[in-house]
Design a protein around this motif. Structure first.
Motif, PDB file in Angstrom:
ATOM      1  N   ALA A  35       0.834  -1.316  -0.013  1.00 31.30           N
ATOM      2  CA  ALA A  35      -0.119  -0.045  -0.027  1.00 31.30           C
ATOM      3  C   ALA A  35       0.860   1.294  -0.037  1.00 31.30           C
ATOM      4  CB  ALA A  35      -0.872  -0.100   1.196  1.00 31.30           C
ATOM      5  N   CYS A  36       0.269   2.203  -0.381  1.00 31.91           N
ATOM      6  CA  CYS A  36       1.186   3.722  -0.667  1.00 31.91           C
ATOM      7  C   CYS A  36       0.524   4.846  -0.037  1.00 31.91           C
ATOM      8  CB  CYS A  36       1.825   3.808  -1.944  1.00 31.91           C
ATOM      9  SG  CYS A  36       0.403   3.990  -3.155  1.00 31.91           S
ATOM     10  N   VAL A  37       1.388   5.637   0.756  1.00 31.05           N
ATOM     11  CA  VAL A  37       0.728   7.092   0.713  1.00 31.05           C
ATOM     12  C   VAL A  37       2.081   7.828   0.143  1.00 31.05           C
ATOM     13  CG1 VAL A  37       0.697   8.739   2.694  1.00 31.05           C
ATOM     14  CG2 VAL A  37      -0.357   6.457   2.966  1.00 31.05           C
ATOM     15  N   VAL A  38       1.482   8.962  -0.656  1.00 34.68           N
ATOM     16  CA  VAL A  38       2.364   9.880  -1.249  1.00 34.68           C
ATOM     17  C   VAL A  38       2.543  11.070  -0.519  1.00 34.68           C
ATOM     18  CG1 VAL A  38       2.769  11.049  -3.121  1.00 34.68           C
ATOM     19  CG2 VAL A  38       1.532   8.896  -3.627  1.00 34.68           C
ATOM     20  N   ALA A  39       3.904  11.165  -0.188  1.00 32.21           N
ATOM     21  CA  ALA A  39       4.351  12.299   0.757  1.00 32.21           C
ATOM     22  C   ALA A  39       4.775  13.459  -0.244  1.00 32.21           C
ATOM     23  CB  ALA A  39       5.360  11.846   1.762  1.00 32.21           C
ATOM     24  N   ALA A  40       5.376  13.248  -1.223  1.00 29.18           N
ATOM     25  CA  ALA A  40       5.902  14.291  -2.090  1.00 29.18           C
ATOM     26  C   ALA A  40       5.877  13.947  -3.513  1.00 29.18           C
ATOM     27  CB  ALA A  40       7.380  14.374  -1.565  1.00 29.18           C
ATOM     28  N   VAL A  41       5.850  14.773  -4.594  1.00 31.79           N
ATOM     29  CA  VAL A  41       5.955  14.347  -5.830  1.00 31.79           C
ATOM     30  C   VAL A  41       7.220  14.925  -6.528  1.00 31.79           C
ATOM     31  CG1 VAL A  41       4.894  14.535  -7.997  1.00 31.79           C
ATOM     32  CG2 VAL A  41       3.325  14.465  -6.084  1.00 31.79           C
ATOM     33  N   THR A  42       8.002  14.302  -7.078  1.00 30.10           N
ATOM     34  CA  THR A  42       9.180  14.818  -7.533  1.00 30.10           C
ATOM     35  C   THR A  42       9.202  14.644  -9.198  1.00 30.10           C
ATOM     36  OG1 THR A  42      10.427  12.582  -7.739  1.00 30.10           O
ATOM     37  CG2 THR A  42      10.508  14.025  -5.533  1.00 30.10           C
ATOM     38  N   ALA A  43      10.029  15.708  -9.741  1.00 30.27           N
ATOM     39  CA  ALA A  43      10.302  15.687 -11.216  1.00 30.27           C
ATOM     40  C   ALA A  43      11.773  15.167 -11.195  1.00 30.27           C
ATOM     41  CB  ALA A  43      10.172  16.834 -11.830  1.00 30.27           C
ATOM     42  N   GLN A  44      12.184  13.959 -11.491  1.00 30.33           N
ATOM     43  CA  GLN A  44      13.568  13.456 -11.515  1.00 30.33           C
ATOM     44  C   GLN A  44      13.917  12.514 -12.571  1.00 30.33           C
ATOM     45  OE1 GLN A  44      14.953  10.796  -8.329  1.00 30.33           O
ATOM     46  NE2 GLN A  44      13.196  11.305  -7.451  1.00 30.33           N
ATOM     47  N   ASP A  45      14.911  12.295 -13.093  1.00 26.31           N
ATOM     48  CA  ASP A  45      15.299  11.235 -13.927  1.00 26.31           C
ATOM     49  C   ASP A  45      16.584  10.630 -13.340  1.00 26.31           C
ATOM     50  OD1 ASP A  45      17.215  13.392 -14.791  1.00 26.31           O
ATOM     51  OD2 ASP A  45      16.095  13.870 -16.548  1.00 26.31           O
ATOM     52  N   THR A  46      17.261  10.216 -14.449  1.00 21.58           N
ATOM     53  CA  THR A  46      18.748   9.453 -13.804  1.00 21.58           C
ATOM     54  C   THR A  46      19.907  10.410 -13.741  1.00 21.58           C
ATOM     55  OG1 THR A  46      19.296   9.131 -16.164  1.00 21.58           O
ATOM     56  CG2 THR A  46      18.010   7.177 -15.104  1.00 21.58           C
ATOM     57  N   THR A  47      19.484  11.614 -14.304  1.00 18.27           N
ATOM     58  CA  THR A  47      20.614  12.809 -14.092  1.00 18.27           C
ATOM     59  C   THR A  47      20.412  13.474 -13.079  1.00 18.27           C
ATOM     60  OG1 THR A  47      19.622  14.530 -15.225  1.00 18.27           O
ATOM     61  CG2 THR A  47      20.974  12.871 -16.680  1.00 18.27           C
ATOM     62  N   GLY A 211      22.230   9.324 -17.288  1.00 16.21           N
ATOM     63  CA  GLY A 211      22.831   9.280 -15.846  1.00 16.21           C
ATOM     64  C   GLY A 211      23.089   7.926 -15.305  1.00 16.21           C
ATOM     65  N   ARG A 212      22.818   8.053 -13.881  1.00 15.24           N
ATOM     66  CA  ARG A 212      23.001   6.721 -13.004  1.00 15.24           C
ATOM     67  C   ARG A 212      21.705   6.217 -13.482  1.00 15.24           C
ATOM     68  NH1 ARG A 212      27.808   7.163 -10.210  1.00 15.24           N
ATOM     69  NH2 ARG A 212      27.335   4.813  -9.587  1.00 15.24           N
ATOM     70  N   GLY A 213      21.749   5.101 -13.836  1.00 10.55           N
ATOM     71  CA  GLY A 213      20.381   4.030 -14.474  1.00 10.55           C
ATOM     72  C   GLY A 213      19.865   3.521 -13.278  1.00 10.55           C
TER      73      GLY A 213
END
Length: 223
Positions: A35-47, A211-213
């Motif tokens: 189950a999950c509770v979303v505490a933050a939304v991020t915009a991120q990728d491998t870089t 970036g870091r895969g």
């Protein structure tokens, strides 16, 4: 028989490598219902991390109440919590359960994900009620050694790969899953480390992203 329920309270990762994405896939692989509770939304990728949006406290609380009141998870795993208010909320609502705290303060890329007020909230409220804590080395130094819980410092193992984005999340989720199955902390830690090594080996030659895969969250060999 029903699988154990494990709850992750963490942030999203738009690249699918870390955070809730890593947690839920790890839970599924290790035989627990996530189950999950979303505490933050991020915009991120491998870089790296491009943007962070903390979820408002009342929305986090509503998600948390929904899961705790209906599914009664055996274990709770925390990742990126975003604000000191959410850290305190989690400490209040989740004390007394198996609680694996992954204090996500610094990303693999080096991005700072929590300010000093969040660090202080961890020290004062969440660490004292944690069953086990899984900081990386930088987070361990930032938090100081706690007095109340077992500590397992997360490392990437000895696999030669740059595809290690999400290693800490995967490790702490695997630890929570094994604890939910009834393993002791030492055995759960050993099994979690073995699982992370297995997944790092599986994805060591991938070329996903610039970036870091991501650490592998699939099972078996895929071409």
């Amino acid at each position: 028989m029903n699988p154990p329920v494990v709850l992750t309270i963490a942030g999203t990762d738009s690249g699918g490598a870390a955070g809730i994405a890593a947690d839920l896939t790890t839970f599924a692989a290790l035989g627990v219902h996530g189950a999950c509770v979303v505490a933050a939304v991020t915009a991120q990728d491998t870089t790296g991390v491009r943007a962070i949006h903390p979820v408002p406290l009342d929305v986090v609380a509503a998600q948390l109440d929904a899961v705790l009141e209906d599914l009664d998870p055996v274990a709770v795993k925390t990742g990126m919590l975003g604000t000191p208010e959410v850290v305190r909320l989690v400490a209040e609502r989740c004390a007394g359960r198996i609680l694996v705290v992954d204090p996500v303060l610094v990303a693999t890329s080096g991005a700072v994900l929590a300010d000093d007020s969040v660090v202080q909230a961890y020290r004062q409220h969440l660490l004292p009620v944690a069953t086990v804590i899984t900081p990386n080395e930088e987070e361990f130094l930032a938090l100081g050694e706690p007095d109340h819980a077992g500590v397992i410092v997360t490392r990437g193992g000895d696999i030669d790969t740059t595809n290690d984005h999400g290693t800490g999340c995967t490790h702490s989720s695997a630890l929570a899953a094994h604890l939910a199955h009834g393993a002791t902390i030492p055995i759960a830690a050993e099994r979690a480390a073995a699982y992370v090594s297995q997944q790092l080996h599986l994805g060591k030659n991938w070329t996903l992203g610039r970036g870091r895969g991501p650490v592998a969250h699939i099972q078996g060999e895929h071409s």
